[in-house]
Design an enzyme around this catalytic site. Structure first.
Site, PDB file in Angstrom:
ATOM      1  N   ASP A  31       0.853  -1.192   0.000  1.00  0.00           N
ATOM      2  CA  ASP A  31       0.000   0.000   0.000  1.00  0.00           C
ATOM      3  C   ASP A  31       0.887   1.239   0.000  1.00  0.00           C
ATOM      4  O   ASP A  31       1.882   1.308   0.715  1.00  0.00           O
ATOM      5  CB  ASP A  31      -0.920  -0.017   1.234  1.00  0.00           C
ATOM      6  CG  ASP A  31      -2.076   0.966   1.106  1.00  0.00           C
ATOM      7  OD1 ASP A  31      -3.224   0.506   0.992  1.00  0.00           O
ATOM      8  OD2 ASP A  31      -1.818   2.192   1.118  1.00  0.00           O
ATOM      9  N   ILE A  32       0.486   2.239  -0.779  1.00  0.00           N
ATOM     10  CA  ILE A  32       1.286   3.458  -0.912  1.00  0.00           C
ATOM     11  C   ILE A  32       1.253   4.291   0.371  1.00  0.00           C
ATOM     12  O   ILE A  32       2.114   5.144   0.592  1.00  0.00           O
ATOM     13  CB  ILE A  32       0.768   4.270  -2.128  1.00  0.00           C
ATOM     14  CG1 ILE A  32       1.836   5.186  -2.688  1.00  0.00           C
ATOM     15  CG2 ILE A  32      -0.502   5.030  -1.787  1.00  0.00           C
ATOM     16  CD1 ILE A  32       1.490   5.764  -4.051  1.00  0.00           C
ATOM     17  N   ASN A  85     -12.697  -3.458   2.665  1.00  0.00           N
ATOM     18  CA  ASN A  85     -13.612  -2.322   2.777  1.00  0.00           C
ATOM     19  C   ASN A  85     -14.556  -2.374   1.578  1.00  0.00           C
ATOM     20  O   ASN A  85     -14.106  -2.451   0.428  1.00  0.00           O
ATOM     21  CB  ASN A  85     -12.829  -1.005   2.774  1.00  0.00           C
ATOM     22  CG  ASN A  85     -11.980  -0.830   4.012  1.00  0.00           C
ATOM     23  OD1 ASN A  85     -12.300  -1.360   5.072  1.00  0.00           O
ATOM     24  ND2 ASN A  85     -10.880  -0.098   3.885  1.00  0.00           N
ATOM     25  N   GLN A  92     -14.272   2.375   1.375  1.00  0.00           N
ATOM     26  CA  GLN A  92     -13.728   1.911   0.092  1.00  0.00           C
ATOM     27  C   GLN A  92     -13.543   3.132  -0.794  1.00  0.00           C
ATOM     28  O   GLN A  92     -14.490   3.905  -1.018  1.00  0.00           O
ATOM     29  CB  GLN A  92     -14.660   0.903  -0.589  1.00  0.00           C
ATOM     30  CG  GLN A  92     -14.026   0.337  -1.867  1.00  0.00           C
ATOM     31  CD  GLN A  92     -14.847  -0.758  -2.529  1.00  0.00           C
ATOM     32  OE1 GLN A  92     -15.970  -1.061  -2.111  1.00  0.00           O
ATOM     33  NE2 GLN A  92     -14.280  -1.369  -3.552  1.00  0.00           N
ATOM     34  N   HIS A  98     -10.186  -5.352  -3.470  1.00  0.00           N
ATOM     35  CA  HIS A  98      -8.854  -5.517  -2.883  1.00  0.00           C
ATOM     36  C   HIS A  98      -8.974  -5.926  -1.424  1.00  0.00           C
ATOM     37  O   HIS A  98      -9.844  -5.437  -0.700  1.00  0.00           O
ATOM     38  CB  HIS A  98      -8.004  -4.246  -3.007  1.00  0.00           C
ATOM     39  CG  HIS A  98      -8.651  -3.011  -2.492  1.00  0.00           C
ATOM     40  ND1 HIS A  98      -9.622  -2.328  -3.197  1.00  0.00           N
ATOM     41  CD2 HIS A  98      -8.488  -2.318  -1.333  1.00  0.00           C
ATOM     42  CE1 HIS A  98     -10.013  -1.282  -2.504  1.00  0.00           C
ATOM     43  NE2 HIS A  98      -9.345  -1.248  -1.350  1.00  0.00           N
ATOM     44  N   HIS A 100      -6.927  -5.818   2.127  1.00  0.00           N
ATOM     45  CA  HIS A 100      -5.793  -5.265   2.869  1.00  0.00           C
ATOM     46  C   HIS A 100      -5.259  -6.371   3.781  1.00  0.00           C
ATOM     47  O   HIS A 100      -6.031  -6.931   4.568  1.00  0.00           O
ATOM     48  CB  HIS A 100      -6.235  -4.106   3.769  1.00  0.00           C
ATOM     49  CG  HIS A 100      -6.767  -2.902   3.072  1.00  0.00           C
ATOM     50  ND1 HIS A 100      -6.036  -1.735   2.916  1.00  0.00           N
ATOM     51  CD2 HIS A 100      -7.974  -2.651   2.502  1.00  0.00           C
ATOM     52  CE1 HIS A 100      -6.780  -0.823   2.291  1.00  0.00           C
ATOM     53  NE2 HIS A 100      -7.960  -1.358   2.037  1.00  0.00           N
TER      54      HIS A 100
END
Ligand code: AMP
Ligand code: ZN
Length: 112
Positions: A31-32, A85, A92, A98, A100
């Site tokens: 994750d960024i 999410n 979301q 996706h 996490h």
């Protein structure tokens, strides 16, 4: 592939990502904006907006996402949290399914 989808662009290689694992159905990348020492997103290669639509449209891809998430979590070691999410009120923000994978610190409950 959906043209205006950020995660479809990552699947296509048009936007770079820090990929940590992949299989035939899914890709895992960091994750960024990490919220834990390990914070990896696991996405299906096919575009579906959320886990509910993915499991209905392509159960093999949903299994691929879960299998890869488990591999990433095992690599992190110890406890982990797997989060999908789903919907704007559940935070979301990217409407390509996706998971996490969060690990590496104590995680509070309820999640807020
Ligand atoms: P969500 O809020 O559940 O939709 O999660 C979307 C996640 O995507 C957030 O945690 C973002 O930090 C992450 N994100 C957004 N853009 C990128 C990117 N280019 N590479 C990696 N992670 C990203
Ligand atoms: Zn997409």
């Amino acid at each position: 592939m959906t043209d205006d989808c950020l995660f479809c662009s990552i699947v296509a290689g048009d936007i770079p990502a820090d990929v940590v694992a992949e299989n035939g159905q899914a890709i895992a990348f960091r994750d960024i904006s990490p919220q834990a020492p390990t914070h990896v997103l696991v996405i299906p290669r096919v575009h579906q907006p959320d886990i509910g639509s993915l499991v209905e449209a392509d159960p093999a891809a949903a299994t691929g996402v879960l299998t890869l998430a488990r591999e990433v979590a095992d690599e992190a070691g110890g406890s982990y949290r797997l989060v999908f999410n789903t919907g704007a009120d559940a935070h979301q923000t990217v409407f390509h399914c996706h998971a996490h994978v969060l690990a590496g610190r104590s995680l509070g409950w309820p999640p807020g």
